[in-house]
Design a protein around this motif. Sequence first.
Motif, PDB file in Angstrom:
ATOM      1  N   THR A  55     -32.992  22.016  27.601  1.00 26.90           N
ATOM      2  CA  THR A  55     -32.597  22.997  26.595  1.00 26.90           C
ATOM      3  C   THR A  55     -32.392  22.322  25.244  1.00 26.90           C
ATOM      4  O   THR A  55     -32.056  21.139  25.175  1.00 26.90           O
ATOM      5  N   GLN A  56     -32.595  23.098  24.198  1.00 24.68           N
ATOM      6  CA  GLN A  56     -32.396  22.618  22.829  1.00 24.68           C
ATOM      7  C   GLN A  56     -31.657  23.690  22.040  1.00 24.68           C
ATOM      8  O   GLN A  56     -32.148  24.808  21.891  1.00 24.68           O
ATOM      9  N   ARG A  57     -30.482  23.368  21.547  1.00 16.73           N
ATOM     10  CA  ARG A  57     -29.685  24.290  20.742  1.00 16.73           C
ATOM     11  C   ARG A  57     -30.210  24.306  19.305  1.00 16.73           C
ATOM     12  O   ARG A  57     -30.533  23.278  18.730  1.00 16.73           O
ATOM     13  N   MET A  58     -30.271  25.491  18.716  1.00 13.15           N
ATOM     14  CA  MET A  58     -30.695  25.624  17.336  1.00 13.15           C
ATOM     15  C   MET A  58     -29.541  25.274  16.393  1.00 13.15           C
ATOM     16  O   MET A  58     -28.387  25.589  16.673  1.00 13.15           O
ATOM     17  N   GLY A  59     -29.853  24.647  15.265  1.00 12.68           N
ATOM     18  CA  GLY A  59     -28.847  24.214  14.309  1.00 12.68           C
ATOM     19  C   GLY A  59     -28.690  25.164  13.139  1.00 12.68           C
ATOM     20  O   GLY A  59     -29.258  26.267  13.107  1.00 12.68           O
ATOM     21  N   ILE A  60     -27.933  24.740  12.139  1.00  9.12           N
ATOM     22  CA  ILE A  60     -27.614  25.581  10.987  1.00  9.12           C
ATOM     23  C   ILE A  60     -28.855  25.985  10.208  1.00  9.12           C
ATOM     24  O   ILE A  60     -28.889  27.023   9.551  1.00  9.12           O
ATOM     25  N   GLU A  61     -29.911  25.148  10.280  1.00  7.45           N
ATOM     26  CA  GLU A  61     -31.128  25.441   9.523  1.00  7.45           C
ATOM     27  C   GLU A  61     -31.902  26.627  10.091  1.00  7.45           C
ATOM     28  O   GLU A  61     -32.736  27.230   9.412  1.00  7.45           O
ATOM     29  N   ALA A  62     -31.630  27.020  11.344  1.00 13.87           N
ATOM     30  CA  ALA A  62     -32.337  28.135  11.988  1.00 13.87           C
ATOM     31  C   ALA A  62     -31.666  29.445  11.585  1.00 13.87           C
ATOM     32  O   ALA A  62     -30.773  29.941  12.264  1.00 13.87           O
ATOM     33  N   VAL A  63     -32.090  30.011  10.468  1.00  9.92           N
ATOM     34  CA  VAL A  63     -31.401  31.157   9.875  1.00  9.92           C
ATOM     35  C   VAL A  63     -32.153  32.473  10.069  1.00  9.92           C
ATOM     36  O   VAL A  63     -31.852  33.460   9.395  1.00  9.92           O
ATOM     37  N   ALA A  64     -33.112  32.514  10.985  1.00 10.79           N
ATOM     38  CA  ALA A  64     -33.912  33.728  11.149  1.00 10.79           C
ATOM     39  C   ALA A  64     -33.050  34.931  11.519  1.00 10.79           C
ATOM     40  O   ALA A  64     -33.356  36.065  11.134  1.00 10.79           O
ATOM     41  N   HIS A  65     -31.959  34.716  12.266  1.00  7.94           N
ATOM     42  CA  HIS A  65     -31.112  35.824  12.705  1.00  7.94           C
ATOM     43  C   HIS A  65     -29.840  35.911  11.861  1.00  7.94           C
ATOM     44  O   HIS A  65     -28.755  36.159  12.374  1.00  7.94           O
ATOM     45  N   GLN A  66     -29.961  35.726  10.571  1.00 11.68           N
ATOM     46  CA  GLN A  66     -28.820  35.775   9.655  1.00 11.68           C
ATOM     47  C   GLN A  66     -28.350  37.211   9.462  1.00 11.68           C
ATOM     48  O   GLN A  66     -29.143  38.106   9.220  1.00 11.68           O
ATOM     49  N   VAL A  67     -27.058  37.450   9.573  1.00 12.36           N
ATOM     50  CA  VAL A  67     -26.489  38.784   9.313  1.00 12.36           C
ATOM     51  C   VAL A  67     -25.103  38.611   8.679  1.00 12.36           C
ATOM     52  O   VAL A  67     -24.569  37.519   8.579  1.00 12.36           O
ATOM     53  N   GLY A  68     -24.513  39.766   8.318  1.00 15.08           N
ATOM     54  CA  GLY A  68     -23.192  39.742   7.703  1.00 15.08           C
ATOM     55  C   GLY A  68     -23.314  39.532   6.204  1.00 15.08           C
ATOM     56  O   GLY A  68     -24.346  39.829   5.616  1.00 15.08           O
ATOM     57  N   THR A  69     -22.279  39.074   5.577  1.00 17.62           N
ATOM     58  CA  THR A  69     -22.174  38.679   4.155  1.00 17.62           C
ATOM     59  C   THR A  69     -21.919  39.839   3.214  1.00 17.62           C
ATOM     60  O   THR A  69     -21.446  39.628   2.099  1.00 17.62           O
ATOM     61  N   ALA A  70     -22.220  41.084   3.590  1.00 13.19           N
ATOM     62  CA  ALA A  70     -21.916  42.245   2.743  1.00 13.19           C
ATOM     63  C   ALA A  70     -21.671  43.441   3.663  1.00 13.19           C
ATOM     64  O   ALA A  70     -22.322  44.484   3.558  1.00 13.19           O
ATOM     65  N   ARG A  71     -20.742  43.294   4.566  1.00 10.63           N
ATOM     66  CA  ARG A  71     -20.611  44.283   5.636  1.00 10.63           C
ATOM     67  C   ARG A  71     -20.197  45.649   5.105  1.00 10.63           C
ATOM     68  O   ARG A  71     -19.524  45.772   4.076  1.00 10.63           O
ATOM     69  N   PHE A  72     -20.611  46.684   5.825  1.00  9.45           N
ATOM     70  CA  PHE A  72     -20.269  48.033   5.409  1.00  9.45           C
ATOM     71  C   PHE A  72     -19.038  48.521   6.158  1.00  9.45           C
ATOM     72  O   PHE A  72     -18.675  48.010   7.222  1.00  9.45           O
TER      73      PHE A  72
END
Length: 520
Positions: free
Chosen positions: A435-452
């Motif tokens: 197995t290989q864990r994804m790091g901070i650079e893997a931002v494809a699933h970025q969410v949040g930051t301006a929540r409603f």
Amino acid sequence: MADTMDADLIIIGTGAGGGTLARALAPSGISILVLERGDFLPREKANWQAEAVFHAHRYHTQERWRDGSGRSFQPVTGYHVGGNTKLYGAAVLRRRNEDFVARNHVDGSTPDWPISYADLSSHYDEAEHWYHAHGLAGADPTEPLRGNYPYPPFTHEPYMADVVRQLERAGLHPFPLPLALNRDEANPQLSACIRCDSCDGFPCMLHAKGDAETCGILPALQYANVRILTGIRVRKLLTNPKGSRVESVEAESPQGARRFHARVVVVAAGAINSAALLLASANALHPRGLANGSDQLGRNYMCHLNSACIAIDPRRINPTVFQKTIAINDFYNTSGKADFPFPLGHIQNLGKVTPAILKAQRPFFPWPLARWAAEHSVDWWLTTEDLPRSDNRVSLDADGSIRLHYQPTNEAAHKRLVGGWKNILKRLGYPLVFTQRMGIEAVAHQVGTARFGTDPGQSVLDINCKAHELDNLYVVDASFMPSISAVNPSLTIMANALRVGVHLRQRFAQGDWKIQLENG
């Protein structure tokens, strides 16, 4: 507000949110200007070359961001018409009913959403039709009530069909992974998708992937009231003297600085870049950033805890070409263990790992080893929900570059998911599991930051994804999400953009911005 308008509505960004909204509003007669920082991704032989895609990062940005400690890294994200959907894996799953309400996890709880699954259900239906979704209703025991998928599920190749039987004998409930691909399994000769081994993570040379360019922007551009400008990097949003409305959009182009005006501005640049843009738009009336009176802008960044898994059975050669057809949600709502009464997450196939992909991502592998591992492997993707934390945030350094402060949550749950899945695979006859864990650079699933939300003191956007503090500013990418769930976010972004599109059409039709619509 300026007298001369470039459009009734400007959309900044062309990904799952912006691309879908453009298509949703195109038939209305509203004049729409779409601004995209990148260009149309070229259709070229390199689209399907693992070395170009995974090692040289030909289709990813070369810019550098910093983490909370100041370490520089290259984010795995790209700027193209269609956004990150150009390289996504095309897995399109709905959030579960449980994902819209507060849920306890090992590291805390998620917040309630201000809307429910029922509010998105019909928009999920429409998004699935637009994006060529294949699946089987009722096969996933955790999926909420729904009608049939537009297209039947992708069939399993013989090796993967045997994996399904093995999983079922082990007491699990595998189901066909919902996929957004333009293919008719009954008439493959008439289909764009050819079930190749260059799908997951690659651009599609055949335009067969249900991405936001082919299913959002290109259909929108069939209408005379929609136009797109590429190579336009928006730097700042400027407000009127009262700070109550966005008055203009300040941008850079190959021809120099430009300024655009519209009655409504929609930001859809991705959760990280949208937050960065609004922070960079600070002024005397919005000193902490545009729409940031709550001090929540940029905060509550979430990204899935993701691990890739390669399971090898030296006795069996896996001749699969199109492998990504199985998903498992048996551990989505519970670990099944009394000593850990928390959700673990979601499991699905990766696209088939090839020797070229292994070599591109692990250049030190000798070719014979890469070939042997790929021939004998079955490959998986494991996802655990991340929780919103105020300190996980996007900020800007003095030079205007992005800083991403991020510490993942729910790591104990993810370790249990990974460890438990390894044990299952070994019992199924795969003695070698990596197995290989994804790091901070893997931002494809970025969410949040301006929540409603309904409380302007605790959220950035209202229930319609309009900024609480500005009358004509909306955000329709993944920024709006108060929680991330443990399924791929793309379909929810698309469905929400359709929901916001209904609201915007109503506002224009009511004359809120003194616009007379020709249609609808």
